[in-house]
Write a protein that holds these residues in place. Structure first.
Motif, mmCIF file in Angstrom:
data_model
loop_
_atom_site.group_PDB
_atom_site.id
_atom_site.type_symbol
_atom_site.label_atom_id
_atom_site.label_comp_id
_atom_site.label_asym_id
_atom_site.label_seq_id
_atom_site.Cartn_x
_atom_site.Cartn_y
_atom_site.Cartn_z
ATOM 1 N N PHE A 195 0.831 -1.207 0.000
ATOM 2 C CA PHE A 195 0.000 0.000 0.000
ATOM 3 C C PHE A 195 0.868 1.260 0.000
ATOM 4 O O PHE A 195 0.539 2.254 -0.656
ATOM 5 C CB PHE A 195 -0.921 0.014 1.227
ATOM 6 C CG PHE A 195 -2.216 -0.718 1.021
ATOM 7 C CD1 PHE A 195 -3.205 -0.200 0.193
ATOM 8 C CD2 PHE A 195 -2.456 -1.924 1.654
ATOM 9 C CE1 PHE A 195 -4.406 -0.868 0.016
ATOM 10 C CE2 PHE A 195 -3.645 -2.609 1.479
ATOM 11 C CZ PHE A 195 -4.619 -2.083 0.655
ATOM 12 N N GLN A 196 1.964 1.223 0.747
ATOM 13 C CA GLN A 196 2.790 2.417 0.928
ATOM 14 C C GLN A 196 4.018 2.428 0.016
ATOM 15 O O GLN A 196 4.851 3.320 0.133
ATOM 16 C CB GLN A 196 3.217 2.521 2.398
ATOM 17 C CG GLN A 196 2.038 2.633 3.348
ATOM 18 C CD GLN A 196 2.447 2.779 4.800
ATOM 19 O OE1 GLN A 196 3.635 2.894 5.122
ATOM 20 N NE2 GLN A 196 1.485 2.790 5.692
ATOM 21 N N ARG A 197 4.133 1.427 -0.865
ATOM 22 C CA ARG A 197 5.226 1.338 -1.839
ATOM 23 C C ARG A 197 6.606 1.380 -1.158
ATOM 24 O O ARG A 197 7.481 2.156 -1.532
ATOM 25 C CB ARG A 197 5.115 2.472 -2.867
ATOM 26 C CG ARG A 197 3.887 2.354 -3.776
ATOM 27 C CD ARG A 197 3.838 3.478 -4.799
ATOM 28 N NE ARG A 197 2.767 3.265 -5.765
ATOM 29 C CZ ARG A 197 1.501 3.626 -5.574
ATOM 30 N NH1 ARG A 197 1.159 4.200 -4.431
ATOM 31 N NH2 ARG A 197 0.589 3.397 -6.502
ATOM 32 N N ILE A 198 6.768 0.517 -0.161
ATOM 33 C CA ILE A 198 8.039 0.386 0.540
ATOM 34 C C ILE A 198 8.755 -0.859 0.027
ATOM 35 O O ILE A 198 8.175 -1.952 0.012
ATOM 36 C CB ILE A 198 7.830 0.279 2.065
ATOM 37 C CG1 ILE A 198 7.198 1.572 2.589
ATOM 38 C CG2 ILE A 198 9.150 0.014 2.786
ATOM 39 C CD1 ILE A 198 6.827 1.512 4.060
ATOM 40 N N ASN A 199 9.989 -0.726 -0.384
ATOM 41 C CA ASN A 199 10.787 -1.843 -0.888
ATOM 42 C C ASN A 199 11.427 -2.589 0.283
ATOM 43 O O ASN A 199 12.295 -2.054 0.979
ATOM 44 C CB ASN A 199 11.866 -1.334 -1.845
ATOM 45 C CG ASN A 199 12.739 -2.461 -2.375
ATOM 46 O OD1 ASN A 199 12.372 -3.632 -2.301
ATOM 47 N ND2 ASN A 199 13.896 -2.111 -2.917
ATOM 48 N N LEU A 200 11.001 -3.823 0.508
ATOM 49 C CA LEU A 200 11.525 -4.612 1.625
ATOM 50 C C LEU A 200 12.848 -5.298 1.305
ATOM 51 O O LEU A 200 13.483 -5.858 2.200
ATOM 52 C CB LEU A 200 10.492 -5.666 2.048
ATOM 53 C CG LEU A 200 9.182 -5.137 2.639
ATOM 54 C CD1 LEU A 200 8.247 -6.283 2.961
ATOM 55 C CD2 LEU A 200 9.448 -4.295 3.888
ATOM 56 N N PHE A 201 13.257 -5.258 0.042
ATOM 57 C CA PHE A 201 14.513 -5.915 -0.343
ATOM 58 C C PHE A 201 15.677 -4.913 -0.288
ATOM 59 O O PHE A 201 16.468 -4.800 -1.221
ATOM 60 C CB PHE A 201 14.392 -6.536 -1.742
ATOM 61 C CG PHE A 201 13.406 -7.653 -1.806
ATOM 62 C CD1 PHE A 201 13.742 -8.928 -1.399
ATOM 63 C CD2 PHE A 201 12.104 -7.419 -2.265
ATOM 64 C CE1 PHE A 201 12.824 -9.966 -1.450
ATOM 65 C CE2 PHE A 201 11.183 -8.450 -2.323
ATOM 66 C CZ PHE A 201 11.539 -9.728 -1.910
ATOM 67 N N GLN A 202 15.754 -4.225 0.824
ATOM 68 C CA GLN A 202 16.848 -3.296 1.061
ATOM 69 C C GLN A 202 17.788 -3.889 2.106
ATOM 70 O O GLN A 202 17.385 -4.716 2.930
ATOM 71 C CB GLN A 202 16.317 -1.945 1.544
ATOM 72 C CG GLN A 202 15.358 -1.269 0.558
ATOM 73 C CD GLN A 202 14.884 0.081 1.070
ATOM 74 O OE1 GLN A 202 15.676 0.963 1.383
ATOM 75 N NE2 GLN A 202 13.570 0.263 1.147
ATOM 76 N N ARG A 203 19.029 -3.429 2.080
ATOM 77 C CA ARG A 203 20.046 -4.008 2.956
ATOM 78 C C ARG A 203 19.648 -3.898 4.435
ATOM 79 O O ARG A 203 19.830 -4.843 5.212
ATOM 80 C CB ARG A 203 21.386 -3.301 2.720
ATOM 81 C CG ARG A 203 22.544 -3.884 3.517
ATOM 82 C CD ARG A 203 23.856 -3.243 3.087
ATOM 83 N NE ARG A 203 24.966 -3.781 3.847
ATOM 84 C CZ ARG A 203 25.383 -3.313 5.010
ATOM 85 N NH1 ARG A 203 24.772 -2.257 5.541
ATOM 86 N NH2 ARG A 203 26.398 -3.854 5.648
ATOM 87 N N ALA A 204 19.072 -2.765 4.816
ATOM 88 C CA ALA A 204 18.709 -2.563 6.218
ATOM 89 C C ALA A 204 17.672 -3.588 6.675
ATOM 90 O O ALA A 204 17.762 -4.135 7.783
ATOM 91 C CB ALA A 204 18.169 -1.147 6.413
#
Length: 410
Positions: A195-204
């Protein structure tokens, strides 16, 4: 808006079923029972909120020490690489990030008494950043869904209830509950991120998942080889050390910074009392509606309908006996707990239904209750998609609870 329709629906459905039972079945006791339930639940809501006052006052006081001493800001800066990506609307170093982390940590460790005051504090801090004071922001929705998904590392309360019910192995729900809450949290995180267009495939995020996996592995290693009694003692000792450690951390850090910790505590505690009083109308509203719905027999009819559909499909319907726990859990934690204890008393704590009831009780948190008190405490009226995201996480947790219960005990 969604909670408004649900609240009205609980009253209307309960009232219609009560009238139908009176007219067509001659059941004259249903309507008086519904009215009695309304007043009983309203009384329980007040007593529940009043009981929360002491805890809120205590923890708001300690949180004020942490805020005035700069400890909360320090924690927020240390955690900003992950939290700023999950909550991009919150500036780096903002106190809300520290409160959010403390709330999530307390929930993971089963520290409900500590989690709620910290969560309310985080919501107040998020409201300070809200340009539209009556509408939930993306950060508020993410925070609420992470709360309602209920990721739990140590299900202390569930194990304690199973021990009181006479279970031969109260701790055997540990692994299924951990797996179940992980499923609900992952689904909730994914849904909100979409919904919020957050990319979960980030290093953090990948590092965060690795750290959580390491903590889970360390917990399993620490309890490996322990019998049931020692596992329960270990969990109680761990939670006690964590709570006492948090208190000492706030006080000692404030003293080190030459802060008047007593005055700071009193100032924060006064705010906690005000928050508790402001919650009373919201809690009374949701519990009164639940009381009408349950007393009308609607919950029992729903359970019977699910049984019929499941058996008509040729599937095993053993899980249906524990369905009332799942249906009540998003609405009211005390009601779900009562139904869990009823399942354990009726079928036995070590039966399939007894095990499943315990896993369902711990698989998610009380979604509507949390929405009511968290949003109600800051005057949010437009919940946007928070209800849908929270319920999707709940549903995923319930499905996982049934699947894992069949795998371990079916």
């Amino acid at each position: 808006m969604a909670l408004n329709y649900i609240w009205i629906g609980l009253f209307v459905i309960g009232a219609v079923i009560g009238v139908v039972r009176l007219i067509f079945m001659g059941d004259a006791d249903t309507l008086p029972s519904m009215m009695d339930s309304t007043f009983e639940m309203s009384k329980m809501a007040f007593e529940m909120t009043l009981g929360l006052t002491g805890t809120l006052t205590l923890w708001m006081g300690f949180l004020k020490i942490g805020e005035d001493s700069g400890l909360v800001n320090k924690m927020a800066r240390a955690l900003s690489p992950v939290l700023t990506k999950l909550f991009p609307e919150v500036p780096k170093g903002h106190p809300a990030l520290g409160s959010i982390f403390m709330n999530i940590s307390a929930n993971m460790l089963g520290l409900d008494n500590a989690a709620t005051p910290v969560g309310l504090k985080a919501m107040q801090e998020l409201q300070e950043l809200n340009p539209k004071k009556d509408t939930a922001t993306n950060s508020m929705i993410m925070f609420l869904v992470l709360n309602t998904s209920g990721l739990t590392l140590i299900p202390v309360s569930i194990m304690a209830y199973r021990a009181q019910a006479g279970s031969a192995d109260p701790t055997d729900v540990f692994i299924p509950l951990l797996l179940t809450t992980m499923c609900s949290t992952i689904v909730g995180l994914i849904v909100v991120s979409i919904f919020q267009r957050i990319n979960l495939f980030q290093r953090a995020f990948l590092v965060m998942f690795a750290v959580i996996a390491s903590l889970v592995a360390a917990l399993f290693w620490a309890m490996h080889g322990m019998d049931n009694e020692h596992v329960q003692q270990f969990c109680r000792l761990l939670t006690s050390c964590l709570i006492l450690g948090a208190i000492l951390m706030f006080v000692c850090y404030g003293w080190r910074k030459r802060l008047n910790v007593y005055d700071s505590f009193i100032e924060g505690a006064k705010g906690g009392f005000g928050v508790a009083v402001s919650l009373i109308p919201y809690v009374v509203a949701i519990l009164a509606a639940i009381g009408v719905f349950k007393a009308s027999g609607a919950l029992t009819m729903l359970q019977d309908g699910i049984t019929y559909v499941v058996e008509a499909c040729g599937l095993n319907s053993d899980f249906v006996a524990a369905v009332p726990v799942a249906l009540m859990k998003p609405l009211n934690g005390s009601g779900a707990r009562g139904m869990m204890l009823e399942c354990m008393a009726t079928y036995g704590p070590d039966s399939f239904v007894g095990h499943l009831a315990g896993v369902l009780q711990g698989c998610t948190d009380t979604t509507f209750y949390i929405l009511a008190i968290y949003f109600g405490s800051v005057g949010i009226k437009n919940y946007r998609n928070s209800v849908a995201c929270g319920l999707l996480a709940d549903f995923a947790g319930m499905i996982a609870a049934v699947c894992f219960s069949y795998y371990f005990w079916g």
